[in-house]
Design an enzyme around this catalytic site. Structure first.
Site, PDB file in Angstrom:
ATOM      1  N   TYR A 152      -7.811   4.223   0.301  1.00 35.45           N
ATOM      2  CA  TYR A 152      -6.529   4.666  -0.124  1.00 35.45           C
ATOM      3  C   TYR A 152      -5.737   5.190   0.869  1.00 35.45           C
ATOM      4  O   TYR A 152      -4.352   4.774   1.094  1.00 35.45           O
ATOM      5  CB  TYR A 152      -6.643   5.694  -1.327  1.00 35.45           C
ATOM      6  N   LYS A 156      -1.995   3.774   2.388  1.00 31.82           N
ATOM      7  CA  LYS A 156      -0.747   4.609   2.244  1.00 31.82           C
ATOM      8  C   LYS A 156      -0.349   4.503   3.621  1.00 31.82           C
ATOM      9  O   LYS A 156       0.869   4.966   3.835  1.00 31.82           O
ATOM     10  CB  LYS A 156      -1.075   6.071   1.650  1.00 31.82           C
TER      11      LYS A 156
HETATM   12  P1  NAP Z   1      -0.753   6.868 -12.534  1.00 29.99           P
HETATM   13  O1  NAP Z   1      -0.241   8.138 -13.483  1.00 29.99           O
HETATM   14  O2  NAP Z   1      -2.038   6.326 -12.556  1.00 29.99           O
HETATM   15  O3  NAP Z   1       0.299   5.470 -12.916  1.00 29.99           O
HETATM   16  C1  NAP Z   1       0.021   4.403 -12.167  1.00 29.99           C
HETATM   17  C2  NAP Z   1       1.080   3.412 -12.536  1.00 29.99           C
HETATM   18  O4  NAP Z   1       1.016   2.253 -11.669  1.00 29.99           O
HETATM   19  C3  NAP Z   1       1.092   3.016 -13.914  1.00 29.99           C
HETATM   20  O5  NAP Z   1       2.106   2.884 -14.397  1.00 29.99           O
HETATM   21  C4  NAP Z   1       0.419   1.526 -13.835  1.00 29.99           C
HETATM   22  O6  NAP Z   1       0.561   0.906 -14.871  1.00 29.99           O
HETATM   23  C5  NAP Z   1       0.853   0.997 -12.381  1.00 29.99           C
HETATM   24  N1  NAP Z   1      -0.019   0.154 -12.008  1.00 29.99           N
HETATM   25  C6  NAP Z   1      -1.385   0.384 -11.572  1.00 29.99           C
HETATM   26  N2  NAP Z   1      -1.686  -0.878 -11.049  1.00 29.99           N
HETATM   27  C7  NAP Z   1      -0.838  -1.540 -11.209  1.00 29.99           C
HETATM   28  C8  NAP Z   1      -1.067  -2.920 -10.667  1.00 29.99           C
HETATM   29  N3  NAP Z   1      -1.584  -3.656 -10.147  1.00 29.99           N
HETATM   30  N4  NAP Z   1       0.471  -3.993 -11.198  1.00 29.99           N
HETATM   31  C9  NAP Z   1       1.318  -3.106 -11.622  1.00 29.99           C
HETATM   32  N5  NAP Z   1       1.336  -1.818 -11.871  1.00 29.99           N
HETATM   33  C10 NAP Z   1       0.222  -1.169 -11.756  1.00 29.99           C
HETATM   34  O7  NAP Z   1      -0.257   7.143 -11.072  1.00 29.99           O
HETATM   35  P2  NAP Z   1       0.600   8.060 -10.115  1.00 29.99           P
HETATM   36  O8  NAP Z   1       0.040   9.295  -9.918  1.00 29.99           O
HETATM   37  O9  NAP Z   1       1.792   8.166 -11.278  1.00 29.99           O
HETATM   38  O10 NAP Z   1       0.792   7.314  -8.747  1.00 29.99           O
HETATM   39  C11 NAP Z   1       2.066   6.605  -8.639  1.00 29.99           C
HETATM   40  C12 NAP Z   1       2.270   6.424  -6.907  1.00 29.99           C
HETATM   41  O11 NAP Z   1       2.112   7.545  -6.511  1.00 29.99           O
HETATM   42  C13 NAP Z   1       0.980   5.577  -6.667  1.00 29.99           C
HETATM   43  O12 NAP Z   1       1.249   4.672  -5.511  1.00 29.99           O
HETATM   44  C14 NAP Z   1       0.161   6.727  -5.869  1.00 29.99           C
HETATM   45  O13 NAP Z   1      -0.804   6.177  -4.982  1.00 29.99           O
HETATM   46  C15 NAP Z   1       1.046   7.714  -5.500  1.00 29.99           C
HETATM   47  N6  NAP Z   1       0.799   8.953  -5.264  1.00 29.99           N
HETATM   48  C16 NAP Z   1       0.452   9.743  -6.322  1.00 29.99           C
HETATM   49  C17 NAP Z   1      -0.143  11.172  -6.123  1.00 29.99           C
HETATM   50  C18 NAP Z   1      -0.573  12.217  -7.135  1.00 29.99           C
HETATM   51  O14 NAP Z   1      -0.896  13.005  -6.781  1.00 29.99           O
HETATM   52  N7  NAP Z   1      -0.414  11.557  -8.380  1.00 29.99           N
HETATM   53  C19 NAP Z   1      -0.055  11.589  -4.718  1.00 29.99           C
HETATM   54  C20 NAP Z   1       0.336  10.775  -3.970  1.00 29.99           C
HETATM   55  C21 NAP Z   1       0.705   9.482  -4.039  1.00 29.99           C
HETATM   56  P3  NAP Z   1      -0.313   0.206 -16.054  1.00 29.99           P
HETATM   57  O15 NAP Z   1      -1.164   1.276 -16.581  1.00 29.99           O
HETATM   58  O16 NAP Z   1       0.393  -0.837 -16.901  1.00 29.99           O
HETATM   59  O17 NAP Z   1      -1.230  -0.459 -15.179  1.00 29.99           O
END
Ligand code: NAP
Length: 242
Positions: A152, A156
């Site tokens: 991961y 990133k």
């Molecule tokens: P999340 O709640 O798990 O949501 C992930 C989203 O990405 C969902 O809409 C999912 O859609 C979509 N997705 C996953 N795999 C996919 C694929 N192969 N093709 C198309 N869509 C896909 O995650 P989140 O926490 O909102 O994270 C969003 C972004 O922020 C990510 O890049 C993550 O790495 C980054 N981030 C998150 C955090 C945190 O603490 N949450 C921290 C740093 C960075 P489906 O359900 O339809 O697959």
């Protein structure tokens, strides 16, 4: 702030991506959002009454053909792409000793190759428009590393190098490219953490709380808008002061 603009948001169905979609439509943007699953009924209802137009594309961000299909949907519907948010991301955590090749490939493909796929697919459109804002979702893990997240964190960190390079390549055509590095945000991705771990994490954060998806959506709105007209090649850390 982005009234009438057209935004393409990957992974817009849940969590941070959904908050960005909701923030963008509340600020007058037309939206194309993607996800691997169906569009959730409650989000569909919100989008239907928001007063701007939207399209949902079921697309796997890891696949170049799906990225091209999503961009084509955007062009067919709206004729342009002003804002691209590469947000879709996954985790497959584990210590390196136990990390499988599949866990490495899945994370690198969905998190990093997707950014290449979508940026390639919109590049020609934005070059012709002579404007565009590309926002890539990195993470504090990509800056500082994190035990158990070698795949991961690598994806990133790769996004940061990619974003800075694209900013330099496309800046002369008025195309900006920035990354956001969220800290710990309350979404499905972090829902598996125990209450104890959450408490420990909160203690390390100056603001003493985990972030909300809307905290990140606010940064995305700024970067998408003309308020950030002179901001490119940057990584905006949004982590409550970790
Ligand atoms: P999340 O709640 O798990 O949501 C992930 C989203 O990405 C969902 O809409 C999912 O859609 C979509 N997705 C996953 N795999 C996919 C694929 N192969 N093709 C198309 N869509 C896909 O995650 P989140 O926490 O909102 O994270 C969003 C972004 O922020 C990510 O890049 C993550 O790495 C980054 N981030 C998150 C955090 C945190 O603490 N949450 C921290 C740093 C960075 P489906 O359900 O339809 O697959």
């Amino acid at each position: 702030m982005i009234s009438g603009k057209v935004a393409l948001v990957t992974g817009g169905t849940r969590g941070i991506g959904r908050a960005i979609v909701e923030k963008f439509v509340a600020n007058g943007a037309h939206i194309v959002l993607t996800g691997r699953s169906e569009l959730p009924a409650d989000l569909e209802e919100k989008l239907r009454v928001c007063g701007t137009e939207y399209r949902f594309v079921k697309a796997d961000s890891a696949l170049a053909a799906d990225a091209e299909m999503a961009v084509k949907t955007c062009i067919d519907a709206f004729g342009r792409v002003d804002i691209l948010v590469n947000n879709a991301g996954i985790t497959r955590d584990g210590l390196l000793m136990r990390m499988s090749e599949a866990a490495w490939d899945d994370v690198l493909n969905v998190n990093l190759k997707s950014v290449f796929n979508y940026t390639k697919a919109v590049q020609g459109v934005m070059l012709r428009q002579r404007c565009g804002s590309i926002i890539n979702m990195s993470s504090v893990s990509g800056i500082g590393g994190n035990a158990g997240q070698a795949n991961y964190a690598a994806s990133k960190a790769g996004i940061i190098g990619f974003s800075k390079s694209v900013a330099k390549e496309l800046g002369s055509r008025n195309i900006r490219c920035n990354a956001i590095a969220p800290g710990f945000i309350e979404t499905d991705m972090t829902a598996g953490l125990s209450a104890e771990v959450r408490e420990q994490i909160a203690k390390t954060i100056a603001l003493k709380r985990m972030g909300r998806p809307e905290d990140i959506a606010n940064v995305a709105l700024f970067l998408a808008s003309d308020m950030a007209a002179y901001v490119t090649g940057q990584v905006v850390v949004c982590d409550g002061g970790m």
